[in-house]
Enzyme design. Structure first.
Site, short mmCIF file in Angstrom:
data_model
loop_
_atom_site.label_atom_id
_atom_site.label_comp_id
_atom_site.label_asym_id
_atom_site.label_seq_id
_atom_site.Cartn_x
_atom_site.Cartn_y
_atom_site.Cartn_z
N TYR A 1 0.83 -1.21 0.00
CA TYR A 1 0.00 0.00 0.00
C TYR A 1 0.87 1.25 0.00
O TYR A 1 0.49 2.27 -0.60
CB TYR A 1 -1.00 -0.01 1.17
N VAL B 1 -9.74 4.65 -4.47
CA VAL B 1 -9.23 5.06 -3.16
C VAL B 1 -8.20 6.18 -3.30
O VAL B 1 -7.53 6.54 -2.34
CB VAL B 1 -8.62 3.85 -2.40
N HIS C 1 -14.85 2.43 -1.15
CA HIS C 1 -13.76 1.52 -0.78
C HIS C 1 -12.68 2.19 0.07
O HIS C 1 -11.58 1.66 0.20
CB HIS C 1 -13.15 0.89 -2.04
N GLY D 1 -15.81 3.64 -16.32
CA GLY D 1 -14.49 3.07 -16.02
C GLY D 1 -14.47 2.03 -14.93
O GLY D 1 -13.51 1.93 -14.18
P1 OAD Z 1 -11.22 -2.80 -12.83
O1 OAD Z 1 -9.76 -2.86 -13.05
O2 OAD Z 1 -11.92 -4.06 -12.49
O3 OAD Z 1 -11.91 -2.21 -14.13
C1 OAD Z 1 -11.44 -1.06 -14.76
C2 OAD Z 1 -12.36 -0.79 -15.94
O4 OAD Z 1 -11.95 0.44 -16.53
C3 OAD Z 1 -12.27 -1.84 -17.04
O5 OAD Z 1 -13.59 -2.21 -17.41
C4 OAD Z 1 -11.55 -1.13 -18.19
O6 OAD Z 1 -12.04 -1.53 -19.46
C5 OAD Z 1 -11.92 0.31 -17.93
N1 OAD Z 1 -10.96 1.32 -18.39
C6 OAD Z 1 -9.61 1.27 -18.39
N2 OAD Z 1 -9.09 2.43 -18.80
C7 OAD Z 1 -10.15 3.25 -19.07
C8 OAD Z 1 -10.27 4.60 -19.52
N3 OAD Z 1 -9.19 5.36 -19.77
N4 OAD Z 1 -11.51 5.10 -19.69
C9 OAD Z 1 -12.61 4.34 -19.44
N5 OAD Z 1 -12.55 3.08 -19.00
C10 OAD Z 1 -11.35 2.54 -18.82
O7 OAD Z 1 -11.48 -1.66 -11.74
P2 OAD Z 1 -12.78 -1.43 -10.85
O8 OAD Z 1 -14.02 -1.73 -11.61
O9 OAD Z 1 -12.64 -0.08 -10.25
O10 OAD Z 1 -11.57 -3.06 -4.86
O11 OAD Z 1 -12.57 -2.51 -9.74
C11 OAD Z 1 -13.48 -2.56 -8.66
C12 OAD Z 1 -12.76 -2.93 -7.40
O12 OAD Z 1 -12.00 -4.13 -7.61
C13 OAD Z 1 -11.71 -1.94 -6.94
O13 OAD Z 1 -12.26 -0.85 -6.22
C14 OAD Z 1 -10.84 -2.78 -6.07
C15 OAD Z 1 -10.71 -4.00 -6.94
O14 OAD Z 1 -10.42 -5.20 -6.31
C16 OAD Z 1 -10.94 -3.10 -3.68
O15 OAD Z 1 -9.74 -2.95 -3.59
C17 OAD Z 1 -11.86 -3.34 -2.54
#
Ligand code: OAD
Length: 246
Positions: A67, A103, A119, A187
């Site tokens: 972290y 975060v 989160h 995103g």
């Molecule tokens: P993910 O990494 O799962 O998903 C990121 C999404 O952003 C994907 O669908 C990509 O296609 C999209 N993406 C990437 N670059 C982009 C851009 N420039 N513009 C638009 N879209 C883009 O991340 P989260 O959905 O945030 O939790 O993940 C959810 C949670 O899973 C996080 O908060 C974290 C993780 O484990 C904890 O740590 C509790």
């Protein structure tokens, strides 16, 4: 990119909008997402080794250092055009609720006020013993820093796998999702609960569902509109077209 006239007029007229963001929104600020196949954090590390209470109990220093490494990346990051477009959007919609799974604090830095950080926030820590929150701590030690109040071990104030989300934030997010007229999912891969269910709750209550993502997600087939591309490019264009500001 062209936006359908129906969507433009709905956005102009809506009194209540919710935007849910994920790691993709911060990707153009240089921060890594979680699930992108090559560069995502979870492509390189196993969440259960680093982001769970069990991992911290097993090896607090390993988790703390991971972290600390991510915190350093966040410290150097600045909001991008997508963050600023959401802050601008908030000026035009009477009840604008921004819910983020991120975060990194970049929405706050961009000026968004009505913000629910589901989160947690990586810049904060909390005591594992007495739950005291802190934004500053003694990092000048070989071991994991300890609480100034009770000497318990400090941990990042983020939600780990298997942990509950902060109750007040989650309740406020569910309430906002159920009451909004337009729900933007931006995103996020939409696979982590309970955040992922917010879009469905909004849709079930009659909201228009709009998704912006680089790639289709499990939500895409349910969305009324899907815009494929970078949020840092699409959001400013959308704000310019709808409210005539840049
Ligand atoms: P993910 O990494 O799962 O998903 C990121 C999404 O952003 C994907 O669908 C990509 O296609 C999209 N993406 C990437 N670059 C982009 C851009 N420039 N513009 C638009 N879209 C883009 O991340 P989260 O959905 O945030 O939790 O993940 C959810 C949670 O899973 C996080 O908060 C974290 C993780 O484990 C904890 O740590 C509790």
């Amino acid at each position: 990119m062209t936006f359908p006239p129906d969507l433009i007029s709905r956005l102009r007229a809506t009194p209540k909008l919710v935007a849910l963001t994920g790691a993709g929104v911060s990707q153009e600020s240089g921060l890594r997402t979680f699930r992108d196949s090559q560069t995502g954090l979870w492509a390189q590390y196993r969440p259960e080794d680093l982001a769970s209470p069990q991992a911290f109990a097993r090896d607090p220093k390993l988790v703390w250092d991971w972290y600390a490494w991510r915190r350093e990346a966040v410290k150097g990051a600045r909001p991008n055009a997508g963050h600023y477009a959401l802050a601008e959007m908030a000026n035009h919609i009477p009840e604008f609720t921004l819910i983020t799974q991120n975060v990194d604090g970049l929405h706050h830095m961009a000026g968004n006020q009505n913000l629910l950080e589901l989160h947690g926030n990586i810049q904060r820590v909390r005591c594992t013993n007495c739950y005291t929150l802190a934004e500053a701590w003694d990092d000048d030690t070989e071991s994991v820093p300890r609480c100034a109040v009770c000497s318990g071990l400090l941990r990042p104030d983020v939600v780990w796998f298997g942990e509950s989300l902060p109750r007040a934030q989650l309740e406020a997010a569910v309430e906002a999702a159920r009451a909004c007229e337009v729900f933007l999912s931006i995103g996020t891969s939409g696979v982590v609960q309970p955040a992922a269910s917010l879009a469905h709750a909004a849709r079930d209550c009659g909201a228009l569902l709009v998704e912006i993502n680089l790639d289709p997600t499990p939500l895409t087939s349910k969305a009324n509109y899907f815009f494929q591309g970078k949020s840092g490019e699409i959001l400013p264009e959308l704000v310019k077209v709808v409210w005539d500001v840049s």
